[in-house]
Design an enzyme around this catalytic site. Structure first.
Site, PDB file in Angstrom:
ATOM      1  CD  GLU A  50       2.875 -11.975   3.091  1.00 36.41           C
ATOM      2  OE1 GLU A  50       2.303 -11.577   2.247  1.00 36.41           O
ATOM      3  OE2 GLU A  50       2.559 -11.660   4.541  1.00 36.41           O
ATOM      4  CB  SER A  51       5.098  -7.695   5.856  1.00 34.05           C
ATOM      5  OG  SER A  51       4.056  -8.044   6.058  1.00 34.05           O
ATOM      6  CB  CYS A  81       4.419  -3.244  -0.964  1.00 37.17           C
ATOM      7  SG  CYS A  81       3.060  -4.120  -1.313  1.00 37.17           S
ATOM      8  NE  ARG A 110       0.379  -8.446   6.489  1.00 34.77           N
ATOM      9  CZ  ARG A 110       0.006  -9.460   6.549  1.00 34.77           C
ATOM     10  NH1 ARG A 110      -0.529 -10.010   7.820  1.00 34.77           N
ATOM     11  NH2 ARG A 110       0.050 -10.461   5.763  1.00 34.77           N
ATOM     12  CB  ILE A 139       1.141  -6.213  -5.737  1.00 32.76           C
ATOM     13  CG1 ILE A 139       1.500  -5.824  -7.204  1.00 32.76           C
ATOM     14  CG2 ILE A 139       1.049  -7.761  -5.736  1.00 32.76           C
ATOM     15  CD1 ILE A 139       2.818  -6.330  -7.701  1.00 32.76           C
ATOM     16  NE  ARG A 140      -1.898 -10.684  -1.061  1.00 30.54           N
ATOM     17  CZ  ARG A 140      -3.060 -11.296  -0.218  1.00 30.54           C
ATOM     18  NH1 ARG A 140      -4.214 -11.237  -0.824  1.00 30.54           N
ATOM     19  NH2 ARG A 140      -2.957 -11.743   0.910  1.00 30.54           N
ATOM     20  CG  HIS A 175       5.414  -3.079  -5.746  1.00 31.49           C
ATOM     21  ND1 HIS A 175       6.560  -3.795  -5.069  1.00 31.49           N
ATOM     22  CD2 HIS A 175       4.376  -3.478  -5.269  1.00 31.49           C
ATOM     23  CE1 HIS A 175       5.747  -4.380  -4.213  1.00 31.49           C
ATOM     24  NE2 HIS A 175       4.572  -4.196  -4.172  1.00 31.49           N
ATOM     25  CD  GLU A 177       9.559  -2.254  -6.377  1.00 32.38           C
ATOM     26  OE1 GLU A 177       9.334  -1.082  -5.967  1.00 32.38           O
ATOM     27  OE2 GLU A 177       9.069  -3.334  -5.662  1.00 32.38           O
TER      28      GLU A 177
HETATM   29  N1  GLN Z   1       0.481  -8.260   1.601  1.00 38.66           N
HETATM   30  C1  GLN Z   1       1.852  -8.086   1.674  1.00 38.66           C
HETATM   31  C2  GLN Z   1       2.318  -8.057   2.954  1.00 38.66           C
HETATM   32  O1  GLN Z   1       1.478  -8.172   3.968  1.00 38.66           O
HETATM   33  C3  GLN Z   1       2.517  -7.070   0.715  1.00 38.66           C
HETATM   34  C4  GLN Z   1       2.533  -7.186  -0.545  1.00 38.66           C
HETATM   35  C5  GLN Z   1       3.641  -6.711  -1.413  1.00 38.66           C
HETATM   36  O2  GLN Z   1       4.757  -6.395  -0.906  1.00 38.66           O
HETATM   37  N2  GLN Z   1       3.295  -6.625  -2.806  1.00 38.66           N
HETATM   38  O3  GLN Z   1       3.519  -8.244   3.144  1.00 38.66           O
END
Ligand code: GLN
Length: 196
Positions: A50-51, A81, A110, A139-140, A175, A177
């Site tokens: 989560e950034s 991500c 984002r 993922i998001r 991702h 990884e």
């Molecule tokens: N939505 C996340 C963010 O804003 C990123 C999601 C992720 O790293 N899988 O940081």
């Protein structure tokens, strides 16, 4: 030549998976949390997670400014991500106070794919990666809204930029990884070797 030492920024996110992928791609991998540890690495991965949290913790651990400086001075970095978001010069929809490290002249959005789909997988053809598409796990995920002239676009998904490189800095919306396919990590390890 000796094996490159690559750190994984271990403030939050999927650190362990990157350590495993880097080791599989013939690097010495170690978690990095403190500014002093930046002196011991040849390259750095910023993981997914989560950034907004990574940004807050980077400030708290006194990592934000030293890292910004090291990246500007040419440290090879790969962000996935949330890590891609941290490498952007500008975020379209930042949380208040959310700062990035910079490194790639790009504007990111984002959770861009998250509006339609929380999470999905898709084959992604990445420039410079041989033997077919990689499995993109989104993922998001953010996408890259626009890039400056110095930025190479390495991959798109449905018309949106999802992998970029500017000099020694590499970033993907997805991702690798999490897939057991280490080709993108191997590309990054090669970038780190070439920079030494
Ligand atoms: N939505 C996340 C963010 O804003 C990123 C999601 C992720 O790293 N899988 O940081």
């Amino acid at each position: 030549m000796s094996t490159p030492v690559i750190g994984v920024l271990a403030l939050q996110g999927d650190v362990r998976e990157h350590l495993i992928a880097l080791a599989a791609a013939d690097a010495v991998a170690r978690p990095v949390r403190r500014p002093e540890e930046l002196a011991e690495i040849d390259g750095l991965v910023i993981p997914g997670g989560e950034s907004t949290t990574i940004s807050k913790l980077a400030d708290l651990f006194g990592m934000a400014e030293p890292l910004r400086e090291r990246i500007a001075a040419g440290l090879p970095v790969y962000g996935t991500c949330a890590g891609l978001i941290m490498l952007a010069e500008k975020i379209l929809d930042p949380r208040s106070g959310q700062e990035t490290f910079g490194g790639i002249d790009m504007i990111v959005r984002r959770n861009a794919f998250g509006r339609q789909n929380e999470s999905f997988e898709a084959g992604v053809t990445v420039a410079g990666i041989e033997d077919g598409p990689v499995e993109g796990v989104f993922i998001r995920a953010p996408w890259v809204e626009s890039v400056g002239a110095e930025v190479e676009i390495l991959a798109e998904h449905e018309g949106h930029i999802v992998a970029v490189r500017q000099g020694r800095v590499l970033a993907t919306s997805f991702h690798p990884e999490l897939t057991g396919d280490h080709r993108i990590h191997a590309l990054f390890v090669d970038m780190v070797r070439a920079a030494r």
